[in-house]
Design a protein around this motif. Structure first.
Motif, PDB file in Angstrom:
ATOM      1  N   LEU A   1      -1.600  20.042  17.104  1.00  0.00           N
ATOM      2  CA  LEU A   1      -2.291  19.211  18.067  1.00  0.00           C
ATOM      3  C   LEU A   1      -2.054  19.527  19.671  1.00  0.00           C
ATOM      4  O   LEU A   1      -0.571  19.268  20.195  1.00  0.00           O
ATOM      5  CB  LEU A   1      -1.734  18.055  18.135  1.00  0.00           C
ATOM      6  CG  LEU A   1      -3.122  16.797  19.052  1.00  0.00           C
ATOM      7  CD1 LEU A   1      -3.675  15.307  17.804  1.00  0.00           C
ATOM      8  CD2 LEU A   1      -2.432  16.361  19.867  1.00  0.00           C
ATOM      9  N   VAL A   2      -2.862  20.113  20.744  1.00  0.00           N
ATOM     10  CA  VAL A   2      -2.957  21.175  21.493  1.00  0.00           C
ATOM     11  C   VAL A   2      -3.817  19.555  22.221  1.00  0.00           C
ATOM     12  O   VAL A   2      -5.105  20.380  22.090  1.00  0.00           O
ATOM     13  CB  VAL A   2      -2.880  22.263  21.977  1.00  0.00           C
ATOM     14  CG1 VAL A   2      -2.678  22.560  23.266  1.00  0.00           C
ATOM     15  CG2 VAL A   2      -1.811  22.705  20.691  1.00  0.00           C
ATOM     16  N   LEU A   3      -3.886  19.165  23.550  1.00  0.00           N
ATOM     17  CA  LEU A   3      -4.585  18.660  24.379  1.00  0.00           C
ATOM     18  C   LEU A   3      -5.570  19.983  25.056  1.00  0.00           C
ATOM     19  O   LEU A   3      -4.980  20.284  25.603  1.00  0.00           O
ATOM     20  CB  LEU A   3      -4.588  17.636  24.644  1.00  0.00           C
ATOM     21  CG  LEU A   3      -3.329  16.653  24.776  1.00  0.00           C
ATOM     22  CD1 LEU A   3      -2.723  15.669  25.920  1.00  0.00           C
ATOM     23  CD2 LEU A   3      -4.124  15.882  23.701  1.00  0.00           C
ATOM     24  N   THR A   4      -6.584  19.566  25.277  1.00  0.00           N
ATOM     25  CA  THR A   4      -7.939  20.247  26.196  1.00  0.00           C
ATOM     26  C   THR A   4      -7.067  19.674  27.515  1.00  0.00           C
ATOM     27  O   THR A   4      -7.470  18.581  27.986  1.00  0.00           O
ATOM     28  CB  THR A   4      -9.151  20.019  26.117  1.00  0.00           C
ATOM     29  OG1 THR A   4      -9.703  18.560  25.915  1.00  0.00           O
ATOM     30  CG2 THR A   4      -9.362  20.877  24.408  1.00  0.00           C
ATOM     31  N   ARG A   5      -7.731  20.519  28.589  1.00  0.00           N
ATOM     32  CA  ARG A   5      -7.727  19.800  30.170  1.00  0.00           C
ATOM     33  C   ARG A   5      -8.288  17.936  29.900  1.00  0.00           C
ATOM     34  O   ARG A   5      -8.661  17.275  30.447  1.00  0.00           O
ATOM     35  CB  ARG A   5      -8.765  20.317  30.898  1.00  0.00           C
ATOM     36  CG  ARG A   5      -8.423  19.880  32.567  1.00  0.00           C
ATOM     37  CD  ARG A   5      -9.867  20.946  33.126  1.00  0.00           C
ATOM     38  NE  ARG A   5      -8.591  22.706  33.610  1.00  0.00           N
ATOM     39  CZ  ARG A   5      -9.766  23.020  34.165  1.00  0.00           C
ATOM     40  NH1 ARG A   5     -11.086  22.634  34.693  1.00  0.00           N
ATOM     41  NH2 ARG A   5      -9.720  24.348  34.564  1.00  0.00           N
TER      42      ARG A   5
ATOM     43  N   ALA B   1      -5.399   7.674  25.407  1.00  0.00           N
ATOM     44  CA  ALA B   1      -6.665   7.370  24.839  1.00  0.00           C
ATOM     45  C   ALA B   1      -6.107   7.615  23.554  1.00  0.00           C
ATOM     46  O   ALA B   1      -6.302   7.217  22.394  1.00  0.00           O
ATOM     47  CB  ALA B   1      -7.472   7.464  25.340  1.00  0.00           C
ATOM     48  N   VAL B   2      -6.323   9.283  23.607  1.00  0.00           N
ATOM     49  CA  VAL B   2      -5.734  10.293  22.334  1.00  0.00           C
ATOM     50  C   VAL B   2      -4.631   9.424  22.061  1.00  0.00           C
ATOM     51  O   VAL B   2      -4.786  10.076  20.448  1.00  0.00           O
ATOM     52  CB  VAL B   2      -5.469  11.660  22.636  1.00  0.00           C
ATOM     53  CG1 VAL B   2      -5.062  12.232  21.803  1.00  0.00           C
ATOM     54  CG2 VAL B   2      -6.349  12.407  23.187  1.00  0.00           C
ATOM     55  N   VAL B   3      -2.954   9.349  22.176  1.00  0.00           N
ATOM     56  CA  VAL B   3      -2.281   8.601  21.278  1.00  0.00           C
ATOM     57  C   VAL B   3      -2.301   6.934  20.761  1.00  0.00           C
ATOM     58  O   VAL B   3      -2.298   7.266  19.971  1.00  0.00           O
ATOM     59  CB  VAL B   3      -1.396   8.505  22.338  1.00  0.00           C
ATOM     60  CG1 VAL B   3      -0.500   7.533  21.888  1.00  0.00           C
ATOM     61  CG2 VAL B   3      -0.668  10.235  22.686  1.00  0.00           C
TER      62      VAL B   3
END
Length: 409
Positions: free
Chosen positions: A389-393, A401-403
């Protein structure tokens, strides 16, 4: 001064760790953080555990290096008592406050004590933070000669008006000279910036970004200004003297910085950090995000060893008094259970470009990844091909919010 410390269980007077720590610490990298809690003036936005000369209540800067040396000796004894044993240090980081308010000989002396008592691995990263107006060429040479490898300058802004709002004291026109002196001494350079100060425009922030790139550092950090309760800045905003940071403008500032840094040859490796290649990343900070162990020395410093987290008493006078009688300065501690450690791993590792292995997510978390990809928050290639899992900009801007979705979906 920072807000109150967390509430935890009592910490033993000898610093001994529970039996569980020895097994959990085995094979885990180990570092040291040395907190130097002194500042000439208090910046209005700062919530760190720092003290000006009028707030020391009898504590003496001139004796501080000796007090830290006592805690180093206590740490070695405590680890031996706990069956952990001191491990050679992979990284050492002096933070503050302003570590470079102390004489260079004091910082070098603390580093020497760490080397004598713990050992330091070959090629270790050894960093100190510095205000640009707190060092000169001779000071920087003394650091290099004493074993330091890296200096992190708190530049914050290239714009005098923004620095005035932040109550920073240095002249931005003199920053290139001190960076050049650090390079001449043979030290790697990091530059720290803050964006979103009250009244700061996108154009002013662009000037700071361009200045940081032009300095030619190996590493740049850029942090969104957070208004902490209890600070002078919070009171100024509450009373209407200054405007609150604008979230949308801060997002634009982040996007501008990321675009400019990447175009200049820097790569992001953590939400707020960029480096020229993997070798220039801050290994010390990466150790926090990857769950390594460290001992935090100094008033209010936090530590983590083998799933045990503790924190020292806050005030330098209380810290000195405990060490003078051979008592651990730890105020309290907590033993992290496995669910807590897994949650913290998710919180921290999801912030870095190396990403979080999908295998560590629970079933509900793995189910949420497809939705995060569809919303443009997670890199699809990394998730599908590399199972990370790698975040986009955009995901970096919405990391909290992702977490939350990974934990709650």
């Amino acid at each position: 001064m920072a807000g109150p410390l967390p509430v935890g269980d009592p910490a033993p007077a000898d610093g001994r760790l529970p039996a569980s720590a020895a097994e959990a610490a085995a094979g885990v990298p180990f570092g040291a953080y040395v907190h130097v809690p002194f500042c000439r003036v208090r910046c209005g936005y700062c919530d760190f555990n720092t003290y000006t000369a009028t707030e020391l209540r009898g504590a003496k800067q001139s004796e501080y290096h000796e007090e830290v040396a006592r805690e180093i000796d206590l740490a070695v004894a405590a680890l031996d008592l706990s069956g952990v044993g001191p491990r050679p240090l992979s990284t050492v980081f002096f933070g503050g406050g302003t570590p470079t308010l102390l004489p260079a000989a004091d910082l070098v002396g603390v580093l020497r004590r760490l080397r004598e008592r713990f050992g330091i691995v070959e090629g270790a990263e050894i960093t100190t933070e510095a205000n640009p107006d707190s060092v000169d060429a001779a000071y920087l040479r003394a650091l290099k000669d004493g074993g330091f490898t890296r200096v992190s300058f708190g530049v914050q802004s290239a714009v005098p008006e923004t620095l005035a709002t932040l109550e920073r004291s240095h002249d931005p026109a003199k920053v290139p000279d001190v960076v050049a002196a650090a390079r001449e001494a043979g030290l790697a350079v990091s530059v720290d910036l803050i964006y979103g100060a009250p009244g700061e425009t996108l154009e002013q922030w662009e000037r700071s970004v361009d200045m940081a790139i032009a300095l030619g550092p190996e590493h740049i950090s850029a942090y969104a200004l957070i208004v902490e309760d209890g600070t002078k800045l919070a009171r100024q905003i509450r009373s209407g003297v200054l405007s609150a940071p604008d979230d949308d403008l801060q997002a634009e500032m982040y996007e501008l910085a990321d675009e400019r840094f990447c175009s200049a040859g820097f790569g992001w490796y953590e939400i707020s950090n960029w480096s020229r290649g993997v070798e220039s990343r801050s290994r010390h900070n990466l150790s926090y995000w990857s769950g390594a162990d460290w001992w935090g020395f100094g008033p209010g410093a936090h530590s983590h060893v083998g799933g045990v987290r503790w924190w020292n008493v806050k005030h330098p006078a209380a810290y000195a008094q405990r060490l003078a009688i051979g008592v651990s300065p730890a105020q309290a501690r907590e033993v992290l259970d496995e669910p807590t450690r897994q949650t913290e791993r998710l919180l921290l590792q999801s912030r870095i470009s190396d990403g979080l292995p999908l295998a560590v997510l629970g079933e509900r978390g793995r189910r949420s990844v497809a939705g995060l990809i569809a919303d443009g928050l997670v890199e699809p290639r990394a998730a599908v091909r590399e199972r990370r899992l790698v975040l986009t900009r955009r995901g970096r801007l919405l990391a909290d919010a992702v977490v939350h979705r990974l934990l709650e979906d």
